[in-house]
Design a protein around this motif. Structure first.
Motif, PDB file in Angstrom:
ATOM      1  N   THR A  56       0.878  -1.233   0.045  1.00 17.90           N
ATOM      2  CA  THR A  56       0.141  -0.041   0.030  1.00 17.90           C
ATOM      3  C   THR A  56       0.770   1.227  -0.117  1.00 17.90           C
ATOM      4  O   THR A  56       0.419   2.291  -0.297  1.00 17.90           O
ATOM      5  CB  THR A  56      -0.931   0.008   1.131  1.00 17.90           C
ATOM      6  N   GLY A  59       4.660   3.072  -5.154  1.00 19.99           N
ATOM      7  CA  GLY A  59       3.959   3.489  -6.171  1.00 19.99           C
ATOM      8  C   GLY A  59       3.638   2.430  -7.430  1.00 19.99           C
ATOM      9  O   GLY A  59       4.176   1.316  -7.225  1.00 19.99           O
ATOM     10  N   GLY A  60       3.229   2.941  -8.728  1.00 11.35           N
ATOM     11  CA  GLY A  60       2.911   2.039  -9.623  1.00 11.35           C
ATOM     12  C   GLY A  60       4.391   1.497 -10.244  1.00 11.35           C
ATOM     13  O   GLY A  60       4.351   0.497 -10.753  1.00 11.35           O
ATOM     14  N   ASP A  61       5.419   2.233  -9.946  1.00 13.17           N
ATOM     15  CA  ASP A  61       6.773   1.864 -10.739  1.00 13.17           C
ATOM     16  C   ASP A  61       7.427   0.711  -9.581  1.00 13.17           C
ATOM     17  O   ASP A  61       8.364  -0.049  -9.911  1.00 13.17           O
ATOM     18  CB  ASP A  61       7.582   2.877 -10.642  1.00 13.17           C
ATOM     19  N   ARG A  65       6.440   5.086  -2.467  1.00 15.70           N
ATOM     20  CA  ARG A  65       5.876   6.518  -2.894  1.00 15.70           C
ATOM     21  C   ARG A  65       6.567   7.558  -2.432  1.00 15.70           C
ATOM     22  O   ARG A  65       6.939   7.649  -1.081  1.00 15.70           O
ATOM     23  CB  ARG A  65       4.373   6.523  -2.592  1.00 15.70           C
ATOM     24  N   ARG A  78       8.519   9.676 -12.136  1.00 14.43           N
ATOM     25  CA  ARG A  78       9.624   8.837 -12.755  1.00 14.43           C
ATOM     26  C   ARG A  78      10.869   9.172 -12.053  1.00 14.43           C
ATOM     27  O   ARG A  78      11.316   9.911 -12.138  1.00 14.43           O
ATOM     28  CB  ARG A  78       9.642   9.098 -14.137  1.00 14.43           C
ATOM     29  N   HIS A 186      11.867  -1.582  -8.204  1.00 10.22           N
ATOM     30  CA  HIS A 186      11.558  -0.823  -9.595  1.00 10.22           C
ATOM     31  C   HIS A 186      11.338  -1.701 -10.479  1.00 10.22           C
ATOM     32  O   HIS A 186      12.377  -2.664 -10.803  1.00 10.22           O
ATOM     33  CB  HIS A 186      12.926   0.236  -9.667  1.00 10.22           C
ATOM     34  N   ARG A 187      10.124  -1.573 -11.035  1.00  3.90           N
ATOM     35  CA  ARG A 187       9.918  -2.627 -12.104  1.00  3.90           C
ATOM     36  C   ARG A 187      10.700  -2.637 -13.563  1.00  3.90           C
ATOM     37  O   ARG A 187      10.785  -3.574 -14.350  1.00  3.90           O
ATOM     38  CB  ARG A 187       8.493  -2.603 -12.295  1.00  3.90           C
ATOM     39  N   TYR A 194       6.412  -3.973 -18.302  1.00  2.00           N
ATOM     40  CA  TYR A 194       6.154  -2.464 -17.898  1.00  2.00           C
ATOM     41  C   TYR A 194       7.431  -1.425 -18.335  1.00  2.00           C
ATOM     42  O   TYR A 194       7.066  -0.545 -18.776  1.00  2.00           O
ATOM     43  CB  TYR A 194       6.424  -2.648 -16.273  1.00  2.00           C
ATOM     44  N   VAL A 198       5.545   1.156 -20.547  1.00  2.00           N
ATOM     45  CA  VAL A 198       4.920   2.295 -19.550  1.00  2.00           C
ATOM     46  C   VAL A 198       6.115   3.495 -19.512  1.00  2.00           C
ATOM     47  O   VAL A 198       6.038   4.471 -19.544  1.00  2.00           O
ATOM     48  CB  VAL A 198       4.975   1.689 -17.951  1.00  2.00           C
ATOM     49  N   GLU A 199       7.474   2.771 -19.240  1.00  4.94           N
ATOM     50  CA  GLU A 199       8.758   3.856 -19.211  1.00  4.94           C
ATOM     51  C   GLU A 199       9.561   3.895 -20.690  1.00  4.94           C
ATOM     52  O   GLU A 199      10.330   4.638 -20.656  1.00  4.94           O
ATOM     53  CB  GLU A 199       9.440   3.300 -18.143  1.00  4.94           C
TER      54      GLU A 199
END
Length: 270
Positions: A56, A59-61, A65, A78, A186-187, A194, A198-199
């Motif tokens: 929770t 972040g999405g990466d 967060r 980013r 970090h994905r 991803y 995404v990046e």
């Protein structure tokens, strides 16, 4: 304006020999891993002092967060590890308790040519038995979300006048192991879909700290024990390519397969 360095965080950790042995194996080092009471090689403190956060708080990466710890939320999602500086004061001993004090030195938002940027510098002081062993400055850059369709920025060409060069390959197993040992979620380092969609990268990204780690190993092997080291990332390395780890005098750099400069560094022997 930069924020004042008021935010601090402390971590305590026993420098487990089993974790050091795992890193030794992951990097395919010769000889035996550091045993209890022996000095750790430079930068091996990266596999300790985890800041483990629940899902929770991520972040999405996959990173914690911003705004939940030392790093303020400046509205830029980013994250990139841009570089760092290290001063080695005393040996850091394997198997012994250690403490890390992390301080937010600066957090500044600026407007760059490519859009808004946030620059963050963290200072880490690592002690054992009350003795300061390592001071590290970690430079991070935060940017707007990537446009995967945008062409990659043009990288500078790397020098070709090195005194020595070591060719190094990177595979998904090494990236996974290094992520696990450093507790780096970090994905871009393990989730290729991803990283591409995404990046906007061309594959999985080799960790900047891993490249710096390998340059430090090269510097120590060829120049002797280190008093200080600094590095700056200039372009990413993908897991599917090989890179040359180069040295000329006290200068070191990483050269990509196409000749681009990926990282530059300077070593200060003890």
């Amino acid at each position: 304006m930069p924020e004042k360095a008021l935010k601090r965080q402390t971590f305590a950790c026993t420098l487990d020999p089993a974790r050091a042995a795992a890193l030794h194996a992951a990097l395919a080092r010769d000889g035996q891993p550091p045993a209890d009471g022996e000095a750790l090689p430079p930068f091996w403190h990266q596999i300790y002092f985890w800041d483990a956060q629940p899902p929770t708080a991520l972040g999405g990466d996959g990173h914690p967060r911003t705004g939940t710890g030392l790093i303020p939320d400046m509205g830029l999602p980013r994250r990139m590890w841009a570089g760092g500086r290290l001063a080695f004061h005393a040996p850091l001993l394997c198997g012994r308790p250690a403490q890390k004090l992390s301080t937010l030195e600066t957090a500044t938002r600026k407007q760059g040519r490519s859009g808004p940027l946030a620059f963050v510098t963290l200072r880490h002081e690592i002690r054992q038995a009350g003795v300061l062993c390592i001071t590290e400055w970690q430079d991070l850059v935060y940017r707007e979300a990537a446009d995967p369709s945008a062409p990659p920025p043009r990288a500078r060409p790397a020098a070709t006048d090195e005194e020595s060069a070591t060719r190094r390959g990177f595979d998904t197993t090494l990236l996974f192991r290094y992520s696990a040992l450093t507790f780096n979620g970090h994905r871009i380092h393990y989730d290729e879909t991803y990283a591409r969609r995404v990046e906007g990268y061309g594959g999985l990204v080799v960790h900047g700290p891993l490249l710096a780690h390998l340059l430090m190993e090269k510097a120590e092997a060829e120049l002797g024990p280190l008093a200080a080291f600094r590095f700056r990332a200039t372009a990413p390395v993908m897991h599917s390519e090989k890179a040359d780890l180069c040295r000329k005098g006290h200068s070191l750099w990483v050269r990509g397969e196409d000749g681009r400069l990926c990282m530059e560094a300077e070593a200060t022997p003890a």
